[in-house]
Motif scaffolding. Structure first.
Motif, mmCIF file in Angstrom:
data_model
loop_
_atom_site.group_PDB
_atom_site.id
_atom_site.type_symbol
_atom_site.label_atom_id
_atom_site.label_comp_id
_atom_site.label_asym_id
_atom_site.label_seq_id
_atom_site.Cartn_x
_atom_site.Cartn_y
_atom_site.Cartn_z
ATOM 1 N N THR A 179 10.302 26.227 35.671
ATOM 2 C CA THR A 179 8.864 26.431 35.856
ATOM 3 C C THR A 179 8.065 25.337 35.150
ATOM 4 O O THR A 179 7.070 24.830 35.685
ATOM 5 N N ALA A 180 8.504 24.957 33.937
ATOM 6 C CA ALA A 180 7.812 23.884 33.209
ATOM 7 C C ALA A 180 7.882 22.566 33.963
ATOM 8 O O ALA A 180 6.914 21.800 34.009
ATOM 9 N N ALA A 181 9.030 22.287 34.582
ATOM 10 C CA ALA A 181 9.177 21.041 35.338
ATOM 11 C C ALA A 181 8.250 21.005 36.539
ATOM 12 O O ALA A 181 7.698 19.955 36.891
ATOM 13 N N ALA A 182 8.052 22.163 37.187
ATOM 14 C CA ALA A 182 7.223 22.212 38.393
ATOM 15 C C ALA A 182 5.734 22.214 38.081
ATOM 16 O O ALA A 182 4.934 21.708 38.870
ATOM 17 N N LEU A 183 5.361 22.763 36.924
ATOM 18 C CA LEU A 183 3.943 22.916 36.603
ATOM 19 C C LEU A 183 3.448 22.000 35.500
ATOM 20 O O LEU A 183 2.236 21.904 35.283
ATOM 21 N N GLY A 184 4.350 21.331 34.810
ATOM 22 C CA GLY A 184 3.950 20.568 33.627
ATOM 23 C C GLY A 184 3.462 19.159 33.883
ATOM 24 O O GLY A 184 3.107 18.453 32.929
ATOM 25 N N GLY A 185 3.478 18.707 35.113
ATOM 26 C CA GLY A 185 3.045 17.344 35.389
ATOM 27 C C GLY A 185 4.215 16.387 35.540
ATOM 28 O O GLY A 185 5.375 16.751 35.311
ATOM 29 N N LYS A 186 3.912 15.146 35.900
ATOM 30 C CA LYS A 186 4.950 14.170 36.208
ATOM 31 C C LYS A 186 5.788 13.806 34.989
ATOM 32 O O LYS A 186 6.997 13.641 35.084
ATOM 33 N N ARG A 187 5.164 13.648 33.827
ATOM 34 C CA ARG A 187 5.915 13.262 32.629
ATOM 35 C C ARG A 187 6.884 14.357 32.198
ATOM 36 O O ARG A 187 8.045 14.073 31.874
ATOM 37 N N VAL A 188 6.398 15.595 32.185
ATOM 38 C CA VAL A 188 7.277 16.715 31.817
ATOM 39 C C VAL A 188 8.411 16.838 32.826
ATOM 40 O O VAL A 188 9.573 17.043 32.463
ATOM 41 N N HIS A 210 1.754 34.979 40.029
ATOM 42 C CA HIS A 210 1.940 34.573 41.417
ATOM 43 C C HIS A 210 3.276 33.886 41.703
ATOM 44 O O HIS A 210 3.822 34.044 42.792
ATOM 45 N N LEU A 211 3.770 33.101 40.737
ATOM 46 C CA LEU A 211 4.960 32.300 41.015
ATOM 47 C C LEU A 211 6.259 33.037 40.721
ATOM 48 O O LEU A 211 7.153 33.118 41.564
ATOM 49 N N LEU A 212 6.393 33.562 39.508
ATOM 50 C CA LEU A 212 7.662 34.166 39.099
ATOM 51 C C LEU A 212 8.083 35.368 39.957
ATOM 52 O O LEU A 212 9.279 35.518 40.238
ATOM 53 N N PRO A 213 7.154 36.247 40.409
ATOM 54 C CA PRO A 213 7.595 37.334 41.295
ATOM 55 C C PRO A 213 8.244 36.840 42.584
ATOM 56 O O PRO A 213 9.171 37.474 43.099
ATOM 57 N N ALA A 222 9.716 14.492 34.707
ATOM 58 C CA ALA A 222 10.652 13.375 34.536
ATOM 59 C C ALA A 222 11.571 13.605 33.334
ATOM 60 O O ALA A 222 12.779 13.339 33.405
ATOM 61 N N CYS A 223 11.019 14.112 32.233
ATOM 62 C CA CYS A 223 11.834 14.383 31.034
ATOM 63 C C CYS A 223 12.869 15.477 31.305
ATOM 64 O O CYS A 223 14.038 15.355 30.905
ATOM 65 N N ILE A 224 12.448 16.537 32.012
ATOM 66 C CA ILE A 224 13.373 17.627 32.306
ATOM 67 C C ILE A 224 14.440 17.179 33.296
ATOM 68 O O ILE A 224 15.615 17.563 33.186
ATOM 69 N N LYS A 225 14.060 16.360 34.265
ATOM 70 C CA LYS A 225 15.053 15.807 35.197
ATOM 71 C C LYS A 225 16.103 14.998 34.451
ATOM 72 O O LYS A 225 17.304 15.092 34.725
ATOM 73 N N TRP A 226 15.635 14.180 33.507
ATOM 74 C CA TRP A 226 16.566 13.355 32.720
ATOM 75 C C TRP A 226 17.506 14.242 31.903
ATOM 76 O O TRP A 226 18.718 14.017 31.876
ATOM 77 N N LEU A 227 16.957 15.281 31.251
ATOM 78 C CA LEU A 227 17.784 16.192 30.447
ATOM 79 C C LEU A 227 18.794 16.918 31.319
ATOM 80 O O LEU A 227 19.972 17.058 30.950
ATOM 81 N N ILE A 247 16.961 25.162 41.155
ATOM 82 C CA ILE A 247 16.546 26.082 42.214
ATOM 83 C C ILE A 247 15.156 26.640 41.925
ATOM 84 O O ILE A 247 14.288 26.696 42.807
ATOM 85 N N VAL A 248 14.933 27.038 40.663
ATOM 86 C CA VAL A 248 13.627 27.578 40.273
ATOM 87 C C VAL A 248 12.547 26.522 40.455
ATOM 88 O O VAL A 248 11.451 26.804 40.973
ATOM 89 N N ARG A 249 12.820 25.295 40.047
ATOM 90 C CA ARG A 249 11.842 24.207 40.190
ATOM 91 C C ARG A 249 11.465 24.003 41.656
ATOM 92 O O ARG A 249 10.279 23.869 41.998
ATOM 93 N N ALA A 250 12.479 23.972 42.532
ATOM 94 C CA ALA A 250 12.213 23.761 43.957
ATOM 95 C C ALA A 250 11.384 24.903 44.539
ATOM 96 O O ALA A 250 10.461 24.670 45.336
ATOM 97 N N GLU A 251 11.686 26.147 44.155
ATOM 98 C CA GLU A 251 10.933 27.289 44.655
ATOM 99 C C GLU A 251 9.489 27.257 44.166
ATOM 100 O O GLU A 251 8.555 27.517 44.930
ATOM 101 N N VAL A 252 9.294 26.945 42.886
ATOM 102 C CA VAL A 252 7.941 26.916 42.322
ATOM 103 C C VAL A 252 7.118 25.803 42.961
ATOM 104 O O VAL A 252 5.930 25.978 43.270
ATOM 105 N N LEU A 253 7.735 24.644 43.174
ATOM 106 C CA LEU A 253 7.023 23.546 43.830
ATOM 107 C C LEU A 253 6.563 23.935 45.229
ATOM 108 O O LEU A 253 5.475 23.551 45.674
#
Length: 269
Positions: free
Chosen positions: A88-97, A177-180, A99-104, A146-152
Motif C-alpha cells: 500500500t505504501a508503494a502504491a500511495l507514497g509517490g514515485k520515490r517511495v 476504500h482500498l484495503l476492503p 522506487a525504494c520499495i521496488k529496490w528493497l 500483488i497488493v501494490r498492483a491492486e491498489v494502483l
C-alpha cells in the motif's frame, strides 16, 4: 466449483483444528521413553510404529504438526501484514517511495531464499521466535507486489477520485476504500503462503537452524530418522514426511481453488 471450494475450506479448517487440538492433548507422559516398545513397525496399536526410544511416532507426528501449524500461521499472518503495509505504501507514497520499495523487494527476492532464511533465523537465536521472524522478513515480497498492483488499479477509480475531491486523507482512503477491495487477493495470498511457511520451518529444522532437538517438530523427527533408515526403520521418516506433505498439499490446493473463485476466467476445472 464454488460448492467444492466451500467444502474444501470447511475440511481444511476442521483438519487444522483437529491437528492443533490433538497435538495440544499429547502430553510428555504419552511420549515417555519405553525401551520395551522400541523399533516396532506400524500396527493397530502404533499406527506410525515406534522410534528408537519406544515413543509412538503417530503421537510425535501430531505434536510436531501442531507446532508447525502454529509457527506457520504466525509467520503467514506476520508476513501478510508486512506485505499489505509495504504494498500500500508503494502504491500511495509517490514515485520515490515506490522506487525504494521496488529496490528493497528486488534485493530480498534476488537473494537465495533458504540461505537468507537461515541467516535471519540464526541471527535471532533460532527456535520458534527466530523461525517466525525469519519468515516474516522474507515471505512478504510476492504478496506485496500483488497488493501494490491492486491498489494502483483501484486508486484510479471514480469513487477514490471523489473521496480525494472531498479532501479525504490518504490514510482514510486506504482503510475505507482500498484495503476492503484488496482483501480477497490478500486472503488468497495468505492461504498460498501458509504451506510454504510450514515447509520452510521443517526445512530449517531439518538442517539444524530451526527448532532444537528437544522441541517437537516434524523437521526434528525427519533429521533424527535419517540415522535409522539403513536399519530398515522406514516408518520413522516416511509416515511423518507423508503427513506433512498431505497437509501442505491440501492447503496448496485450497489456495488454488480460492484463486480460481476470485479469477473465474482463469479456472480450468
Amino acid at each position: 466449483m464454488r460448492q467444492r471450494t466451500l467444502l474444501l475450506i470447511a475440511f481444511g479448517v476442521l483438519l487444522l483444528a483437529t491437528i492443533f487440538v490433538a497435538g495440544q492433548l499429547v502430553t510428555e507422559e504419552m511420549l515417555a521413553v519405553s525401551f520395551a516398545d522400541k523399533h516396532l513397525a506400524p500396527s493397530l496399536q502404533h499406527l506410525y510404529g515406534t522410534d528408537w526410544f519406544g515413543r509412538d511416532m503417530f503421537l510425535r507426528t501430531l505434536k510436531g504438526l501442531s507446532l508447525s501449524l502454529v509457527i506457520g500461521a504466525a509467520s503467514t499472518i506476520g508476513a501478510g501484514i508486512v506485505a499489505v503495509f509495504i504494498g500500500t505504501a508503494a502504491a500511495l507514497g509517490g514515485k520515490r517511495v515506490d522506487a525504494c520499495i521496488k529496490w528493497l523487494t528486488d534485493v530480498v527476492m534476488g537473494m537465495p531464499h533458504l540461505i537468507l532464511l537461515i541467516l535471519v533465523a540464526f541471527l535471532f537465536g533460532k527456535g520458534p521466535q527466530g523461525i517466525i521472524i525469519g519468515m516474516v522478513l522474507t515471505h512478504w515480497t510476492y504478496l506485496s507486489r500483488i497488493v501494490r498492483a491492486e491498489v494502483l488499479q483501484i486508486k484510479s477509480s471514480q469513487y477514490v477520485k471523489a473521496a480525494r475531491s472531498f479532501g479525504r486523507s490518504r490514510l482514510h482512503i486506504a482503510f475505507r476504500h482500498l484495503l476492503p477491495h484488496v482483501f480477497p487477493q490478500f486472503l488468497v495470498g495468505l492461504v498460498l503462503m501458509f504451506p510454504h511457511t510450514i515447509l520452510h520451518e521443517a526445512s530449517l529444522t531439518f538442517l539444524g537452524f530451526g527448532l532444537s532437538p528437544h522441541q517437537p517438530g516434524v523437521g526434528v523427527i525427519l533429521s533424527e530418522s535419517l540415522k535409522y533408515l539403513s536399519t530398515g526403520q522406514w516408518w520413522t521418516a516416511l509416515l511423518p514426511g507423508l503427513s506433512l506433505l498431505a497437509v501442505v498439499r491440501l492447503f496448496d490446493r485450497l489456495g488454488e481453488r480460492l484463486q480460481a473463485l476470485y479469477h473465474p476466467n482463469q479456472a480450468h476445472d
